[in-house]
Motif scaffolding. Structure first.
Motif, PDB file in Angstrom:
ATOM      1  N   ALA A 267       3.208 -53.057  17.846  1.00 29.17           N
ATOM      2  CA  ALA A 267       3.674 -53.748  16.641  1.00 29.17           C
ATOM      3  C   ALA A 267       2.554 -54.499  15.946  1.00 29.17           C
ATOM      4  O   ALA A 267       2.585 -54.694  14.726  1.00 29.17           O
ATOM      5  N   THR A 268       1.537 -54.945  16.704  1.00 29.97           N
ATOM      6  CA  THR A 268       0.433 -55.720  16.117  1.00 29.97           C
ATOM      7  C   THR A 268      -0.813 -54.872  15.927  1.00 29.97           C
ATOM      8  O   THR A 268      -1.882 -55.410  15.630  1.00 29.97           O
ATOM      9  N   ASN A 269      -0.669 -53.571  16.133  1.00 25.92           N
ATOM     10  CA  ASN A 269      -1.821 -52.665  16.027  1.00 25.92           C
ATOM     11  C   ASN A 269      -2.960 -53.067  16.956  1.00 25.92           C
ATOM     12  O   ASN A 269      -4.136 -52.921  16.623  1.00 25.92           O
ATOM     13  N   GLY A 270      -2.591 -53.611  18.114  1.00 26.75           N
ATOM     14  CA  GLY A 270      -3.597 -53.973  19.093  1.00 26.75           C
ATOM     15  C   GLY A 270      -4.278 -55.295  18.842  1.00 26.75           C
ATOM     16  O   GLY A 270      -5.190 -55.673  19.582  1.00 26.75           O
ATOM     17  N   GLU A 271      -3.862 -56.023  17.795  1.00 30.41           N
ATOM     18  CA  GLU A 271      -4.470 -57.324  17.517  1.00 30.41           C
ATOM     19  C   GLU A 271      -3.970 -58.361  18.522  1.00 30.41           C
ATOM     20  O   GLU A 271      -2.790 -58.342  18.904  1.00 30.41           O
ATOM     21  N   PRO A 272      -4.821 -59.300  18.958  1.00 27.64           N
ATOM     22  CA  PRO A 272      -4.348 -60.385  19.834  1.00 27.64           C
ATOM     23  C   PRO A 272      -3.179 -61.112  19.180  1.00 27.64           C
ATOM     24  O   PRO A 272      -3.197 -61.369  17.971  1.00 27.64           O
ATOM     25  N   ALA A 273      -2.161 -61.433  19.963  1.00 26.00           N
ATOM     26  CA  ALA A 273      -0.959 -62.028  19.370  1.00 26.00           C
ATOM     27  C   ALA A 273      -0.132 -62.732  20.431  1.00 26.00           C
ATOM     28  O   ALA A 273      -0.300 -62.518  21.629  1.00 26.00           O
ATOM     29  N   TRP A 274       0.784 -63.572  19.948  1.00 29.46           N
ATOM     30  CA  TRP A 274       1.754 -64.272  20.790  1.00 29.46           C
ATOM     31  C   TRP A 274       3.127 -63.677  20.514  1.00 29.46           C
ATOM     32  O   TRP A 274       3.453 -63.383  19.370  1.00 29.46           O
ATOM     33  N   TYR A 275       3.951 -63.521  21.571  1.00 28.39           N
ATOM     34  CA  TYR A 275       5.305 -63.027  21.336  1.00 28.39           C
ATOM     35  C   TYR A 275       6.333 -64.048  21.795  1.00 28.39           C
ATOM     36  O   TYR A 275       6.128 -64.783  22.757  1.00 28.39           O
ATOM     37  N   LEU A 276       7.436 -64.109  21.041  1.00 26.64           N
ATOM     38  CA  LEU A 276       8.537 -65.026  21.345  1.00 26.64           C
ATOM     39  C   LEU A 276       9.311 -64.481  22.540  1.00 26.64           C
ATOM     40  O   LEU A 276       9.786 -63.347  22.519  1.00 26.64           O
ATOM     41  N   MET A 277       9.459 -65.301  23.586  1.00 26.61           N
ATOM     42  CA  MET A 277      10.149 -64.854  24.793  1.00 26.61           C
ATOM     43  C   MET A 277      11.664 -64.995  24.675  1.00 26.61           C
ATOM     44  O   MET A 277      12.400 -64.284  25.351  1.00 26.61           O
ATOM     45  N   ASN A 278      12.136 -65.915  23.829  1.00 26.23           N
ATOM     46  CA  ASN A 278      13.580 -66.104  23.666  1.00 26.23           C
ATOM     47  C   ASN A 278      14.215 -64.838  23.100  1.00 26.23           C
ATOM     48  O   ASN A 278      13.713 -64.260  22.135  1.00 26.23           O
ATOM     49  N   ARG A 279      15.315 -64.426  23.677  1.00 27.23           N
ATOM     50  CA  ARG A 279      15.950 -63.184  23.251  1.00 27.23           C
ATOM     51  C   ARG A 279      16.937 -63.388  22.105  1.00 27.23           C
ATOM     52  O   ARG A 279      17.266 -62.455  21.393  1.00 27.23           O
ATOM     53  N   LYS A 280      17.423 -64.616  21.941  1.00 27.66           N
ATOM     54  CA  LYS A 280      18.390 -64.891  20.883  1.00 27.66           C
ATOM     55  C   LYS A 280      17.730 -65.710  19.772  1.00 27.66           C
ATOM     56  O   LYS A 280      16.692 -66.328  19.985  1.00 27.66           O
ATOM     57  N   PRO A 281      18.326 -65.727  18.571  1.00 23.24           N
ATOM     58  CA  PRO A 281      17.748 -66.503  17.473  1.00 23.24           C
ATOM     59  C   PRO A 281      17.596 -67.978  17.846  1.00 23.24           C
ATOM     60  O   PRO A 281      18.478 -68.550  18.484  1.00 23.24           O
ATOM     61  N   VAL A 282      16.478 -68.566  17.477  1.00 20.98           N
ATOM     62  CA  VAL A 282      16.227 -69.976  17.763  1.00 20.98           C
ATOM     63  C   VAL A 282      15.813 -70.689  16.484  1.00 20.98           C
ATOM     64  O   VAL A 282      15.290 -70.074  15.554  1.00 20.98           O
ATOM     65  N   GLU A 283      16.062 -71.986  16.467  1.00 21.33           N
ATOM     66  CA  GLU A 283      15.713 -72.809  15.311  1.00 21.33           C
ATOM     67  C   GLU A 283      14.864 -73.984  15.767  1.00 21.33           C
ATOM     68  O   GLU A 283      15.009 -74.488  16.886  1.00 21.33           O
ATOM     69  N   VAL A 284      13.960 -74.402  14.897  1.00 15.61           N
ATOM     70  CA  VAL A 284      13.078 -75.528  15.182  1.00 15.61           C
ATOM     71  C   VAL A 284      13.624 -76.760  14.485  1.00 15.61           C
ATOM     72  O   VAL A 284      13.827 -76.763  13.266  1.00 15.61           O
ATOM     73  N   LYS A 285      13.893 -77.799  15.270  1.00 16.93           N
ATOM     74  CA  LYS A 285      14.394 -79.058  14.709  1.00 16.93           C
ATOM     75  C   LYS A 285      13.231 -79.938  14.311  1.00 16.93           C
ATOM     76  O   LYS A 285      12.168 -79.903  14.934  1.00 16.93           O
TER      77      LYS A 285
END
Length: 410
Positions: A267-285
């Motif tokens: 998905a990132t074409n091999g670029e270094p990246a971080w992935y979200l581990m949460n499987r369900k939608p999350v919101e930032v308060k």
């Protein structure tokens, strides 16, 4: 002549599958504890081979739960197969931590689940002209009866006791087979790893009790480049190097977890990246900590823009001797080999090693930062290369001096 097993069809991939399978079948009715641990290793090998087939690069410390979750969320591993892999993982982990754990019920369930995941693996990645054999259990043999168990039952006569033990063992086998036919599997208690993964997977329940900003919107506001594949069963990726931990780690306080992959993914074409581990939608308060991070990033971006715009206006009398170029154009003008992936959500790569440090380090004064990766990435075909670290990288301008001598000569 090589020995045959129910899993002989996996020889197409690796002979090691046959070796492990033979050991499992030999111990199926006598040593359930060992069977569970070997079944876990068997399933881990399948998951690793699927990762290779799909050309995913693994971190050296990758866990089985991370593999199967990634494969499930990328739409590669069906939910039914994920459940089988997860059961084998949990049962194997529990056996590894408890020396007496495991019954014949567990052993037979593990054997059937290995058959199911192996069949899926072969039918998905194996040759189309071969078929998987029908499921069958190995035939229990008299020598499969635990001698220690028999010894404890000897009271009146050896023959009578052996007969009773055999009857008892075969009754247990019949009950176990009946449960397997009903697709019932023993329930595996949770380990600490399971609790941790469950906390990540179910964090949405507590995360969404108050209104907040959806995670993708929040990350965009921080000026980060994201690739959101969640709508098609994939992950939310944040493009960028390890240094983004300053932005992403504080989210742990709201049970939002990211993990870094230096090799990225398809998905990132091999670029270094971080992935979200949460499987369900999350919101930032909203919180003061996140506000401070946001303010810091905004100031950095503002300072970067001001630096680019003010450089040409600070010295009016020298403006005719300086110019601005788009970053990629500037790098090419320095005879550097550039791979620009920004249009597809990636970054700029400059092929080469430390010989380019003078050109690239000089850009730090204009708040343009590059970092060397000796192993490169998929984009660079693993050749040494420098990648652009800036988050907002679409319109970076480099202010540089013109060659006044060539202007005069001209």
């Amino acid at each position: 002549m090589s020995q045959e097993t129910l899993f002989t069809f996996l020889r197409f991939f690796d002979e090691d599958y046959i070796k492990i399978a033979l050991t499992i079948e030999e111990q199926l009715f006598t040593d359930p504890h060992s069977v569970l641990m070997k079944s876990r290793l068997f399933a881990e090998k399948i998951a690793k081979d699927v990762m290779k087939q799909e050309e995913y690069e693994e971190d050296f410390d990758a866990r089985q739960i991370d593999r199967i979750r990634l494969l499930q969320q990328e739409g590669i591993l069906p939910d039914q197969m994920y459940e089988k892999f997860d059961w084998l993982r949990k049962a194997g982990n529990k056996a590894a931590h408890e020396s007496t754990y495991g019954t014949i019920d567990h052993s037979i369930a593990a054997y059937r689940y290995l058959y199911l995941v192996s069949s899926w693996f072969f039918e998905t990645y194996g040759p189309t002209d071969q078929k998987v054999p029908s499921y069958r259990l190995p035939t229990p043999k008299q020598q499969h009866i635990d001698t220690n168990y028999l010894q404890s039952l000897i009271t009146e006569s050896v023959e009578k006791t052996i007969a009773q033990a055999l009857d008892s063992k075969f009754e247990m086998l019949k009950e176990s087979l009946a449960k397997v036919e009903k697709k019932e599997a023993p329930v595996i208690e949770e380990t600490d790893e399971d609790k941790e993964s469950k906390e990540v997977a179910s964090s949405t329940e507590s995360n969404t009790t108050q209104a907040g900003t959806p995670i993708d919107e929040y990350l965009n506001k921080q000026g980060l480049t994201i690739i959101d594949k969640r709508s098609v069963g994939g992950r939310l990726w944040v493009i960028g190097p390890w240094e983004l931990n300053e932005v992403l780690f504080p989210l742990k306080g709201q049970r939002i977890y990211f993990r870094f992959n230096s090799q990225g993914a398809q998905a990132t074409n091999g670029e270094p990246a971080w992935y979200l581990m949460n499987r369900k939608p999350v919101e930032v308060k909203a919180s003061s900590n996140h506000s401070q991070i946001s303010t810091k990033l905004e100031k950095e971006n503002e300072s970067k823009r001001d630096s680019a715009s003010n450089t040409t206006s600070e010295n009016d009398d020298s403006i005719s001797h300086s110019s601005q170029s788009e970053l990629a154009d500037y790098l090419r003008s320095q005879n550097l080999e550039v791979i620009d992936k920004r249009k597809s959500g990636g970054t700029i790569w400059v092929l080469g090693s430390w010989e380019h440090k003078e050109v690239l380090f000089a850009l730090k004064e204009q708040k343009i930062y590059f970092r060397l990766v000796q192993k490169g990435s998929r984009t660079t075909k693993n050749k040494p290369a420098w990648f652009l670290m800036n988050k907002n990288n679409d319109h970076l301008l480099v202010t540089h001096k013109l060659d006044t001598k060539s202007m005069t000569d001209g």
